[in-house]
Design a protein around this motif. Sequence first.
Motif, PDB file in Angstrom:
ATOM      1  N   MET A 109       9.455  11.842 -56.278  1.00 15.50           N
ATOM      2  CA  MET A 109      10.641  12.569 -56.761  1.00 15.50           C
ATOM      3  C   MET A 109      11.265  13.283 -55.567  1.00 15.50           C
ATOM      4  N   TRP A 110      12.560  13.091 -55.375  1.00  9.84           N
ATOM      5  CA  TRP A 110      13.265  13.687 -54.236  1.00  9.84           C
ATOM      6  C   TRP A 110      13.352  15.212 -54.372  1.00  9.84           C
ATOM      7  N   PHE A 111      13.738  15.830 -53.252  1.00  6.30           N
ATOM      8  CA  PHE A 111      13.909  17.292 -53.246  1.00  6.30           C
ATOM      9  C   PHE A 111      14.994  17.713 -54.246  1.00  6.30           C
ATOM     10  N   HIS A 112      14.711  18.802 -54.945  1.00 11.54           N
ATOM     11  CA  HIS A 112      15.668  19.335 -55.922  1.00 11.54           C
ATOM     12  C   HIS A 112      15.356  20.796 -56.232  1.00 11.54           C
ATOM     13  N   HIS A 113      16.365  21.483 -56.799  1.00 12.33           N
ATOM     14  CA  HIS A 113      16.176  22.817 -57.362  1.00 12.33           C
ATOM     15  C   HIS A 113      16.023  22.630 -58.872  1.00 12.33           C
ATOM     16  N   ASP A 114      14.940  23.100 -59.459  1.00 10.35           N
ATOM     17  CA  ASP A 114      14.838  23.027 -60.920  1.00 10.35           C
ATOM     18  C   ASP A 114      15.973  23.858 -61.534  1.00 10.35           C
ATOM     19  N   GLY A 115      16.637  23.276 -62.521  1.00  5.79           N
ATOM     20  CA  GLY A 115      17.621  24.046 -63.297  1.00  5.79           C
ATOM     21  C   GLY A 115      18.964  24.255 -62.637  1.00  5.79           C
ATOM     22  N   CYS A 116      19.260  23.524 -61.544  1.00 12.75           N
ATOM     23  CA  CYS A 116      20.570  23.752 -60.912  1.00 12.75           C
ATOM     24  C   CYS A 116      21.704  23.130 -61.733  1.00 12.75           C
ATOM     25  N   PHE A 117      21.352  22.403 -62.789  1.00 12.70           N
ATOM     26  CA  PHE A 117      22.353  21.739 -63.629  1.00 12.70           C
ATOM     27  C   PHE A 117      22.697  22.571 -64.874  1.00 12.70           C
ATOM     28  N   ILE A 118      22.237  23.837 -64.913  1.00 15.05           N
ATOM     29  CA  ILE A 118      22.650  24.731 -66.011  1.00 15.05           C
ATOM     30  C   ILE A 118      23.361  25.958 -65.424  1.00 15.05           C
ATOM     31  N   GLU A 119      24.013  26.720 -66.297  1.00 19.97           N
ATOM     32  CA  GLU A 119      24.849  27.830 -65.816  1.00 19.97           C
ATOM     33  C   GLU A 119      24.031  28.942 -65.169  1.00 19.97           C
ATOM     34  N   ALA A 120      22.808  29.140 -65.655  1.00 13.35           N
ATOM     35  CA  ALA A 120      21.956  30.215 -65.126  1.00 13.35           C
ATOM     36  C   ALA A 120      20.658  29.581 -64.603  1.00 13.35           C
ATOM     37  N   PRO A 121      20.693  29.066 -63.374  1.00 12.09           N
ATOM     38  CA  PRO A 121      19.521  28.326 -62.856  1.00 12.09           C
ATOM     39  C   PRO A 121      18.240  29.159 -62.878  1.00 12.09           C
ATOM     40  N   TYR A 122      17.133  28.466 -63.175  1.00 15.06           N
ATOM     41  CA  TYR A 122      15.831  29.122 -63.337  1.00 15.06           C
ATOM     42  C   TYR A 122      15.443  29.937 -62.111  1.00 15.06           C
ATOM     43  N   ARG A 123      14.847  31.089 -62.383  1.00 17.35           N
ATOM     44  CA  ARG A 123      14.312  31.856 -61.255  1.00 17.35           C
ATOM     45  C   ARG A 123      13.073  31.173 -60.678  1.00 17.35           C
ATOM     46  N   ALA A 124      12.182  30.740 -61.566  1.00 14.42           N
ATOM     47  CA  ALA A 124      10.894  30.247 -61.067  1.00 14.42           C
ATOM     48  C   ALA A 124      10.358  29.147 -61.962  1.00 14.42           C
ATOM     49  N   THR A 125       9.496  28.325 -61.364  1.00 15.64           N
ATOM     50  CA  THR A 125       8.738  27.327 -62.114  1.00 15.64           C
ATOM     51  C   THR A 125       7.266  27.543 -61.789  1.00 15.64           C
ATOM     52  N   MET A 126       6.414  27.341 -62.785  1.00 13.40           N
ATOM     53  CA  MET A 126       4.965  27.459 -62.581  1.00 13.40           C
ATOM     54  C   MET A 126       4.333  26.138 -62.978  1.00 13.40           C
ATOM     55  N   LEU A 127       3.422  25.647 -62.134  1.00 15.46           N
ATOM     56  CA  LEU A 127       2.659  24.445 -62.486  1.00 15.46           C
ATOM     57  C   LEU A 127       1.182  24.755 -62.376  1.00 15.46           C
ATOM     58  N   TYR A 128       0.456  24.373 -63.414  1.00 17.11           N
ATOM     59  CA  TYR A 128      -0.998  24.541 -63.413  1.00 17.11           C
ATOM     60  C   TYR A 128      -1.616  23.149 -63.448  1.00 17.11           C
ATOM     61  N   ALA A 129      -2.491  22.871 -62.484  1.00 16.04           N
ATOM     62  CA  ALA A 129      -3.070  21.527 -62.355  1.00 16.04           C
ATOM     63  C   ALA A 129      -4.291  21.391 -63.254  1.00 16.04           C
ATOM     64  N   VAL A 130      -4.216  20.445 -64.181  1.00 18.37           N
ATOM     65  CA  VAL A 130      -5.357  20.150 -65.060  1.00 18.37           C
ATOM     66  C   VAL A 130      -6.119  18.956 -64.485  1.00 18.37           C
ATOM     67  N   GLN A 131      -5.393  17.897 -64.139  1.00 25.32           N
ATOM     68  CA  GLN A 131      -6.017  16.697 -63.581  1.00 25.32           C
ATOM     69  C   GLN A 131      -5.099  16.141 -62.498  1.00 25.32           C
ATOM     70  N   VAL A 132      -5.672  15.785 -61.352  1.00 21.00           N
ATOM     71  CA  VAL A 132      -4.833  15.309 -60.254  1.00 21.00           C
ATOM     72  C   VAL A 132      -5.382  13.990 -59.698  1.00 21.00           C
ATOM     73  N   PRO A 133      -4.501  13.151 -59.121  1.00 22.72           N
ATOM     74  CA  PRO A 133      -4.978  11.892 -58.536  1.00 22.72           C
ATOM     75  C   PRO A 133      -5.770  12.154 -57.252  1.00 22.72           C
ATOM     76  N   ASP A 134      -6.550  11.157 -56.830  1.00 23.10           N
ATOM     77  CA  ASP A 134      -7.322  11.267 -55.576  1.00 23.10           C
ATOM     78  C   ASP A 134      -6.422  11.456 -54.376  1.00 23.10           C
ATOM     79  N   ARG A 135      -5.263  10.797 -54.436  1.00 22.58           N
ATOM     80  CA  ARG A 135      -4.348  10.873 -53.299  1.00 22.58           C
ATOM     81  C   ARG A 135      -2.913  10.835 -53.829  1.00 22.58           C
ATOM     82  N   GLY A 136      -2.005  11.459 -53.044  1.00 20.32           N
ATOM     83  CA  GLY A 136      -0.596  11.496 -53.438  1.00 20.32           C
ATOM     84  C   GLY A 136      -0.346  12.487 -54.559  1.00 20.32           C
ATOM     85  N   GLY A 137       0.911  12.497 -55.022  1.00 19.69           N
ATOM     86  CA  GLY A 137       1.299  13.462 -56.045  1.00 19.69           C
ATOM     87  C   GLY A 137       1.372  14.881 -55.496  1.00 19.69           C
ATOM     88  N   ASP A 138       1.508  14.995 -54.159  1.00 20.67           N
ATOM     89  CA  ASP A 138       1.641  16.324 -53.545  1.00 20.67           C
ATOM     90  C   ASP A 138       3.004  16.905 -53.912  1.00 20.67           C
TER      91      ASP A 138
END
Length: 286
Positions: A109-138
């Motif tokens: 997925m290319w570089f982007h700002h979450d929520g830049c397509f709405i009138e009041a773009p998000y202040r923050a995003t939180m991601l919690y990792a439950v399961q991750v691949p051995d490699r990639g998905g950074d």
Amino acid sequence: MVGNDLKLKPLSSSLGAEVTGVDLGQNISAEIAQKLSLALDQYTVLLFRDQDVSEANQVKLANIFGEPSLRSRPDDIRFEDNEYARAIALVTNIRKDGVPIGSLPDGEMWFHHDGCFIEAPYRATMLYAVQVPDRGGDTQFLNMYRAYELLPTSIKAALKDRTCLRIFDYKTLSEAPDPEMSLEGVRHARHPAVIKHPNNGKTALYINPLLTARIEGLPRNESDQIIKEVCRYIENESLIYAHKWRPCDMVIWDNWGSVHARTDFPADQTRLMRRSIVKGRPLAAA
Ligand SMILES: [Fe+2]
């Protein structure tokens, strides 16, 4: 007392800090909450390792940074319909009967700002990792204050007082939107090309390759060329912190002062993240 030994250690020379001394599975005091909120404005990305975080804990943490964005209904089959389910979405390639159970399932997925397509773009995003691949998905985070500073004077001049159209068109996650597409039924918004961060007052570039369709008021070819040139400048290793996920990582990032991207990962490995979004506000030009 939990949180008394809160420490911040920079993750890279560009942005980000690892936070230690906080147990996100416990209640967080008002004092620590305030420190975390200020740390987010200062470091742009906060990493907490080895955290045992329930859905309820995650939503409480989001509340520290602002108001969690709630969906009209939970769309992930594993959730009950309750107040937490509406504040958490799954980002995952897990499928049921061939259909992804969450959003943004596969690949780069290319570089982007979450929520830049709405009138009041998000202040923050939180991601919690439950399961991750051995490699990639950074997840790569890029400092947009420094990105602005590094732009040549000629590009800064071209962006001055300009506004850009942002389009949410995630048909593919690695392709720019068509600036001439019909906007009917498509989420889109216009924001300054360069913003003043609402909390810390710093100047940040607010253009990204995935969601910025055009610079308003310029001929198509000129707009395309400037966006392309800006994106070429910003994808600079010295501006990036690349996060390699481990299960039980919690990462929070500021969507006004940074962009983020995802690297490709093997389709036959599972990636499961819980995402929460903190609402933002309209952005003013720098
Ligand atoms: Fe994102």
